[in-house]
Design an enzyme around this catalytic site. Structure first.
Site, mmCIF file in Angstrom:
data_model
loop_
_atom_site.group_PDB
_atom_site.id
_atom_site.type_symbol
_atom_site.label_atom_id
_atom_site.label_comp_id
_atom_site.label_asym_id
_atom_site.label_seq_id
_atom_site.Cartn_x
_atom_site.Cartn_y
_atom_site.Cartn_z
ATOM 1 N N ARG A 1 29.312 1.601 -4.203
ATOM 2 C CA ARG A 1 28.397 0.646 -4.934
ATOM 3 C C ARG A 1 27.511 0.194 -4.128
ATOM 4 O O ARG A 1 26.861 -0.922 -4.612
ATOM 5 C CB ARG A 1 28.425 1.452 -6.124
ATOM 6 C CG ARG A 1 27.936 2.967 -7.087
ATOM 7 C CD ARG A 1 26.500 3.864 -6.104
ATOM 8 N NE ARG A 1 26.898 4.916 -7.159
ATOM 9 C CZ ARG A 1 27.850 6.119 -6.393
ATOM 10 N NH1 ARG A 1 28.554 5.803 -5.629
ATOM 11 N NH2 ARG A 1 27.618 7.358 -6.676
ATOM 12 N N SER B 1 22.791 7.651 -12.129
ATOM 13 C CA SER B 1 23.660 6.692 -13.115
ATOM 14 C C SER B 1 23.244 4.842 -13.641
ATOM 15 O O SER B 1 22.849 4.428 -12.320
ATOM 16 C CB SER B 1 25.131 6.673 -12.710
ATOM 17 O OG SER B 1 25.391 7.631 -12.728
ATOM 18 N N GLU C 1 24.484 -0.093 -12.467
ATOM 19 C CA GLU C 1 23.422 0.142 -10.562
ATOM 20 C C GLU C 1 22.860 0.141 -10.373
ATOM 21 O O GLU C 1 22.238 0.282 -9.523
ATOM 22 C CB GLU C 1 24.802 1.579 -10.148
ATOM 23 C CG GLU C 1 24.618 2.382 -9.058
ATOM 24 C CD GLU C 1 24.073 3.602 -9.231
ATOM 25 O OE1 GLU C 1 25.416 4.095 -8.977
ATOM 26 O OE2 GLU C 1 23.147 4.942 -8.890
HETATM 27 P P1 FAD Z 1 14.749 2.599 -3.830
HETATM 28 O O1 FAD Z 1 14.836 2.674 -5.031
HETATM 29 O O2 FAD Z 1 13.339 2.259 -3.684
HETATM 30 O O3 FAD Z 1 15.331 0.608 -3.979
HETATM 31 C C1 FAD Z 1 17.187 0.542 -4.820
HETATM 32 C C2 FAD Z 1 17.175 -0.772 -3.570
HETATM 33 O O4 FAD Z 1 17.666 -0.569 -2.047
HETATM 34 C C3 FAD Z 1 15.901 -2.125 -4.553
HETATM 35 O O5 FAD Z 1 17.067 -3.144 -4.776
HETATM 36 C C4 FAD Z 1 14.798 -2.331 -2.569
HETATM 37 O O6 FAD Z 1 14.291 -3.697 -2.889
HETATM 38 C C5 FAD Z 1 16.416 -1.450 -1.806
HETATM 39 N N1 FAD Z 1 15.339 -1.396 -0.637
HETATM 40 C C6 FAD Z 1 15.362 0.115 -0.486
HETATM 41 N N2 FAD Z 1 15.094 0.219 0.823
HETATM 42 C C7 FAD Z 1 15.183 -0.703 1.362
HETATM 43 C C8 FAD Z 1 15.066 -0.822 2.987
HETATM 44 N N3 FAD Z 1 14.904 0.047 3.544
HETATM 45 N N4 FAD Z 1 15.919 -2.200 3.150
HETATM 46 C C9 FAD Z 1 16.462 -2.784 2.343
HETATM 47 N N5 FAD Z 1 16.000 -2.640 0.966
HETATM 48 C C10 FAD Z 1 16.045 -1.659 0.649
HETATM 49 N N6 FAD Z 1 22.615 7.542 -5.968
HETATM 50 C C11 FAD Z 1 24.180 7.589 -5.311
HETATM 51 O O7 FAD Z 1 24.362 6.415 -4.983
HETATM 52 N N7 FAD Z 1 24.788 8.347 -5.443
HETATM 53 C C12 FAD Z 1 24.342 10.129 -6.252
HETATM 54 O O8 FAD Z 1 24.489 10.811 -6.816
HETATM 55 C C13 FAD Z 1 22.841 9.286 -6.813
HETATM 56 N N8 FAD Z 1 22.008 9.943 -7.588
HETATM 57 C C14 FAD Z 1 20.945 10.380 -8.188
HETATM 58 C C15 FAD Z 1 20.474 11.491 -8.887
HETATM 59 C C16 FAD Z 1 19.270 11.018 -9.696
HETATM 60 C C17 FAD Z 1 18.573 11.870 -10.409
HETATM 61 C C18 FAD Z 1 18.748 9.795 -9.390
HETATM 62 C C19 FAD Z 1 17.256 9.152 -9.915
HETATM 63 C C20 FAD Z 1 18.855 8.381 -8.476
HETATM 64 C C21 FAD Z 1 20.041 9.266 -8.232
HETATM 65 N N9 FAD Z 1 20.721 7.634 -7.076
HETATM 66 C C22 FAD Z 1 22.331 8.599 -6.637
HETATM 67 C C23 FAD Z 1 20.204 6.897 -7.122
HETATM 68 C C24 FAD Z 1 19.734 6.581 -6.127
HETATM 69 O O9 FAD Z 1 19.211 7.762 -6.086
HETATM 70 C C25 FAD Z 1 20.336 6.313 -4.498
HETATM 71 O O10 FAD Z 1 20.558 4.820 -4.925
HETATM 72 C C26 FAD Z 1 19.052 5.767 -3.396
HETATM 73 O O11 FAD Z 1 19.682 5.496 -1.834
HETATM 74 C C27 FAD Z 1 18.103 4.862 -3.988
HETATM 75 O O12 FAD Z 1 16.889 5.494 -3.048
HETATM 76 P P2 FAD Z 1 15.647 5.037 -2.525
HETATM 77 O O13 FAD Z 1 14.861 4.820 -1.482
HETATM 78 O O14 FAD Z 1 14.272 5.533 -4.121
HETATM 79 O O15 FAD Z 1 15.498 3.217 -2.916
HETATM 80 N N1 EPU Z 2 32.338 12.069 -18.808
HETATM 81 C C1 EPU Z 2 32.210 11.693 -20.387
HETATM 82 N N2 EPU Z 2 30.312 12.551 -21.298
HETATM 83 C C2 EPU Z 2 29.230 12.259 -20.218
HETATM 84 C C3 EPU Z 2 29.707 11.863 -18.911
HETATM 85 C C4 EPU Z 2 30.701 12.230 -18.082
HETATM 86 O O1 EPU Z 2 32.794 12.459 -21.180
HETATM 87 O O2 EPU Z 2 28.310 12.289 -20.729
HETATM 88 C C5 EPU Z 2 33.022 12.220 -17.932
HETATM 89 C C6 EPU Z 2 33.582 13.590 -17.749
HETATM 90 O O3 EPU Z 2 34.875 13.129 -18.018
HETATM 91 C C7 EPU Z 2 33.416 13.168 -16.550
HETATM 92 C C8 EPU Z 2 33.414 11.968 -16.221
HETATM 93 O O4 EPU Z 2 32.969 11.541 -16.899
HETATM 94 O O5 EPU Z 2 34.549 14.091 -15.679
HETATM 95 C C9 EPU Z 2 33.042 12.214 -14.017
HETATM 96 O O6 EPU Z 2 31.506 12.746 -14.713
HETATM 97 P P1 EPU Z 2 30.940 13.572 -13.619
HETATM 98 O O7 EPU Z 2 30.930 14.389 -12.829
HETATM 99 O O8 EPU Z 2 29.207 13.452 -13.689
HETATM 100 O O9 EPU Z 2 30.635 12.085 -12.230
HETATM 101 P P2 EPU Z 2 30.333 10.161 -12.979
HETATM 102 O O10 EPU Z 2 31.274 9.642 -12.972
HETATM 103 O O11 EPU Z 2 29.185 10.059 -13.935
HETATM 104 C C10 EPU Z 2 29.848 9.654 -10.022
HETATM 105 C C11 EPU Z 2 27.972 9.033 -9.873
HETATM 106 C C12 EPU Z 2 27.673 9.567 -9.217
HETATM 107 C C13 EPU Z 2 27.853 11.374 -8.559
HETATM 108 C C14 EPU Z 2 29.158 11.749 -9.677
HETATM 109 C C15 EPU Z 2 29.341 12.817 -8.653
HETATM 110 C C16 EPU Z 2 28.764 6.571 -10.609
HETATM 111 C C17 EPU Z 2 28.368 5.329 -10.695
HETATM 112 N N3 EPU Z 2 28.056 7.630 -10.717
HETATM 113 O O12 EPU Z 2 29.314 9.961 -11.446
HETATM 114 O O13 EPU Z 2 26.281 9.271 -8.494
HETATM 115 O O14 EPU Z 2 27.016 11.741 -8.418
HETATM 116 O O15 EPU Z 2 30.068 10.850 -9.942
HETATM 117 O O16 EPU Z 2 30.194 12.275 -7.746
HETATM 118 O O17 EPU Z 2 29.664 6.440 -9.244
HETATM 119 C C18 EPU Z 2 24.341 7.461 -8.851
HETATM 120 O O18 EPU Z 2 25.122 6.802 -8.399
HETATM 121 O O19 EPU Z 2 23.386 7.178 -9.360
HETATM 122 C C19 EPU Z 2 24.803 9.251 -9.109
HETATM 123 C C20 EPU Z 2 24.466 10.208 -10.033
#
Ligand code: FAD
Ligand code: EPU
Length: 338
Positions: free
Chosen positions: A164, A238, A334
């Site tokens: 991240r 997250s 994050e």
């Molecule tokens: P923004 O929120 O618009 O920006 C994020 C940051 O990047 C800001 O600091 C912004 O200034 C900067 N930025 C944006 N665009 C640019 C650019 N073109 N150049 C330079 N800087 C820039 N993330 C994960 O890694 N894994 C996941 O599984 C995941 N699951 C998600 C699930 C949900 C329901 C939600 C809401 C979010 C999740 N995220 C996850 C977080 C998010 O989707 C990612 O970080 C995504 O890449 C953000 O994209 P954005 O365009 O919305 O960025």
């Molecule tokens: N868990 C709990 N309680 C909860 C949630 C999670 O106990 O309420 C524990 C469980 O043991 C579970 C483990 O956490 O097995 C992992 O949970 P999960 O698989 O939901 O994944 P996560 O670690 O919470 C990370 C990423 C997600 C990504 C998923 C799948 C980070 C910070 N988050 O979540 O990314 O989608 O794994 O790979 O690394 C994001 O970055 O925004 C994001 C959603």
């Protein structure tokens, strides 16, 4: 080119916080960007880059110029027998790019299905899910220096990708706007289904022959079962990173918390799920006013509608304090707090 004034960003952030930007410009191509940066420089305006707003928490109005990245484009720039190199506009929607790669049979990003946001923000924090991070298919990116307006190319090494994190979230924070990203996708995909519940879900789907489309479908099913849809409940995925701790600390914690989940990463380092730590501190499902902790995923903080960014930050601090007091672990956000 139009610069709008005093614009609500409620529709432009997935928490749905109703804050205002003093100025907002929609950037559709590089020439427009160059002009806008020159204007911003003349007027000494602070700049904020916005993609889909799915990883941003606004706590107050933004007193500068918000550049909404809407640079589009998807093109194949090179291919050989095994790989295809695709150059993507930074304003492209990430999940639509994943669907496009599936349609073409190109593998490498199927595990990253349904992550909200834009292509340009994806390298910024090296998006990751289900055992894959964007760095594994990354080739290079084009970015423009916000101060000088000059264009730069960043290779994988230049980006300093980590969990991240990237150089754009650390030493070069707020210095560049990413305009194009080149990914190297595979024409002969290998499958990554070892992580989490993917193989179990593929079994439930009755999949006979494994391919990138059914892996994507499995990932989508898992995500939909756990993560709130920002269209229904405001959130940014997250809220904290999963903390990385030493083997020694894990050993100590295990004497009291025998069931603490842990994943060895490298050397003596262990990743511990922040969701588990937060749940153990009894925050899961907590709600105060319209701000809360999701009841299916304790790592996701939510806005039920009328909450405010500063209330959410207060809750995040309370969660950090209680996790620190109980486990001696400091959670790091994050989400980008503005
Ligand atoms: P923004 O929120 O618009 O920006 C994020 C940051 O990047 C800001 O600091 C912004 O200034 C900067 N930025 C944006 N665009 C640019 C650019 N073109 N150049 C330079 N800087 C820039 N993330 C994960 O890694 N894994 C996941 O599984 C995941 N699951 C998600 C699930 C949900 C329901 C939600 C809401 C979010 C999740 N995220 C996850 C977080 C998010 O989707 C990612 O970080 C995504 O890449 C953000 O994209 P954005 O365009 O919305 O960025
Ligand atoms: N868990 C709990 N309680 C909860 C949630 C999670 O106990 O309420 C524990 C469980 O043991 C579970 C483990 O956490 O097995 C992992 O949970 P999960 O698989 O939901 O994944 P996560 O670690 O919470 C990370 C990423 C997600 C990504 C998923 C799948 C980070 C910070 N988050 O979540 O990314 O989608 O794994 O790979 O690394 C994001 O970055 O925004 C994001 C959603």
């Amino acid at each position: 080119m139009e610069i709008k004034q005093n614009i609500s960003l409620k529709e432009f952030n997935t928490f749905g916080f109703d804050i205002h930007a003093r100025y907002l410009a929609h950037i559709a191509h590089e020439k427009q960007l160059t002009k806008t940066l020159a204007e911003a420089r003349q007027n000494s305006l602070p700049l904020l880059i916005l993609g889909g707003g799915s990883n941003i928490l606004f706590v107050q109005d933004y007193q500068g110029l918000v550049l909404r990245n809407e640079i589009l484009g998807k093109e194949v720039i090179r291919e050989d027998n095994d790989y295809v190199w695709v150059r993507l506009g930074a304003g492209e929607n990430w999940h639509q790019v994943v669907l496009w790669s599936l349609d073409n049979g190109w593998g490498g990003i199927e595990n990253l299905s349904l992550i909200p946001g834009t292509v340009g923000a994806a390298p910024m924090q090296n998006i990751g899910a289900y055992g894959v991070e964007i760095c594994s298919v990354f080739s290079k990116l084009e970015a423009v220096n916000l101060e000088s307006g000059t264009q730069h190319i960043f290779s994988t090494i230049d980006c300093q990708f980590g969990y991240r994190s990237s150089v754009f979230k650390s030493s070069l924070k707020d210095q560049f706007i990413i305009t194009r990203v080149v990914l190297k996708l595979s024409k002969k995909p290998s499958f990554n289904i070892s992580y989490g519940a993917i193989s179990q879900t593929l079994g439930e789907m009755n999949v006979q022959e494994l391919n990138i489309s059914n892996i994507s479908e499995a990932v989508i099913r898992i995500r939909r079962s756990k993560l709130p849809d920002p269209g229904t409940i405001g959130n940014a995925g997250s809220f904290f990173k999963n903390p990385i701790i030493s083997k020694d600390l894990l050993h100590t914690l295990k004497t009291e918390y025998t069931n603490i989940p842990s994943y060895p990463i490298e050397g003596d380092l262990i990743k511990v799920p922040a969701g588990w730590l937060i749940e153990e501190c009894n925050w899961k499902g907590y709600r105060k006013g319209d701000i809360g902790v999701h009841n299916k995923q304790a790592l996701v903080l939510v806005n039920y509608g009328q909450g405010k960014g500063n209330e959410l930050v207060e809750l995040a601090h309370d969660i950090q304090d209680s996790v620190n007091a109980k486990f001696g672990i400091q959670l790091i956000p994050e989400v980008n707090i503005i």
